[in-house]
Design a protein around this motif. Structure first.
Motif, PDB file in Angstrom:
ATOM      1  N   CYS A  40     -52.168  55.589  15.753  1.00  0.00           N
ATOM      2  CA  CYS A  40     -51.738  54.390  16.472  1.00  0.00           C
ATOM      3  C   CYS A  40     -50.513  53.851  15.739  1.00  0.00           C
ATOM      4  O   CYS A  40     -50.628  53.344  14.625  1.00  0.00           O
ATOM      5  CB  CYS A  40     -52.833  53.324  16.536  1.00  0.00           C
ATOM      6  N   HIS A  42     -48.761  51.310  16.534  1.00  0.00           N
ATOM      7  CA  HIS A  42     -48.792  49.846  16.501  1.00  0.00           C
ATOM      8  C   HIS A  42     -49.549  49.341  15.277  1.00  0.00           C
ATOM      9  O   HIS A  42     -49.106  48.429  14.590  1.00  0.00           O
ATOM     10  CB  HIS A  42     -49.442  49.313  17.792  1.00  0.00           C
ATOM     11  N   CYS A  43     -50.697  49.954  14.970  1.00  0.00           N
ATOM     12  CA  CYS A  43     -51.541  49.507  13.847  1.00  0.00           C
ATOM     13  C   CYS A  43     -51.277  50.306  12.566  1.00  0.00           C
ATOM     14  O   CYS A  43     -51.692  49.897  11.498  1.00  0.00           O
ATOM     15  CB  CYS A  43     -53.021  49.639  14.207  1.00  0.00           C
ATOM     16  N   CYS A  54     -57.196  53.129  20.421  1.00  0.00           N
ATOM     17  CA  CYS A  54     -57.266  52.538  19.088  1.00  0.00           C
ATOM     18  C   CYS A  54     -58.396  51.518  19.049  1.00  0.00           C
ATOM     19  O   CYS A  54     -58.494  50.652  19.919  1.00  0.00           O
ATOM     20  CB  CYS A  54     -55.935  51.873  18.751  1.00  0.00           C
ATOM     21  N   CYS A  57     -56.532  47.823  18.415  1.00  0.00           N
ATOM     22  CA  CYS A  57     -55.680  47.142  19.406  1.00  0.00           C
ATOM     23  C   CYS A  57     -55.882  47.683  20.815  1.00  0.00           C
ATOM     24  O   CYS A  57     -55.251  47.193  21.755  1.00  0.00           O
ATOM     25  CB  CYS A  57     -54.218  47.257  19.003  1.00  0.00           C
TER      26      CYS A  57
HETATM   27 ZN    ZN Z   1     -53.841  50.179  17.233  1.00  0.00          ZN
END
Ligand code: ZN
Length: 146
Positions: A40, A42-43, A54, A57
């Motif tokens: 992921c 984003h994370c 994920c 998120c």
């Molecule tokens: Zn994530």
């Protein structure tokens, strides 16, 4: 109204289906002997086995990162009874291992360990000679260098 306890047994059979993410993981393990994970962006978390979203998120993920085959032992335990609490012929040591490149851990047998394993020790994956697309395609983890 109070709760009542009724003694008895209930037989339940079920079939576990691995889902899209785990299917990609098991196919890669069977066909190529690699551990497929999902990153992921984003994370900044890489999950192994691969998964479709994920857990933090809920972003959609692909099975697009290979991790391992070596890793680090995070924890371990020794089992002396089976799931039915029947004594095992021999104790089995299980290790919680974070493969290189992954942020999550996998639980599997620890092989060829003499004495107590050391937390943080380097381990390597030991693949089964014949792989069929299950978690038993991995025999377990052995100390790196053994
Ligand atoms: Zn994530």
């Amino acid at each position: 109204m109070s709760a009542r306890k009724i003694a008895g047994e209930l037989s339940v059979s079920f079939r576990y289906t691995p889902g899209v993410g785990n299917t990609a993981f098991f196919e890669a393990l069977r066909d190529r002997g690699v551990f497929l994970g999902s990153r992921c962006d984003h994370c900044g978390v890489t999950y192994v086995p691969a998964r479709v979203f994920c857990e933090r998120c809920l972003a959609e993920l692909g099975a697009d990162v290979e991790c391992g085959p070596d890793g680090e032992l995070l924890s371990w335990t020794v089992a002396r009874v089976d799931v039915d609490e029947e004594p095992l012929d021999r104790p089995v040591t299980y290790g919680l291992v974070r493969l290189d490149g992954a942020d999550t851990a996998m639980l599997h047998r620890l092989l060829d360990v003499e004495g107590e394993p050391t937390i943080g020790m380097r381990v390597r994956s030991v693949l089964a000679d014949r792989r069929e697309g299950s978690i038993f395609d991995l025999d377990g983890f052995a100390p790196a260098g053994s």
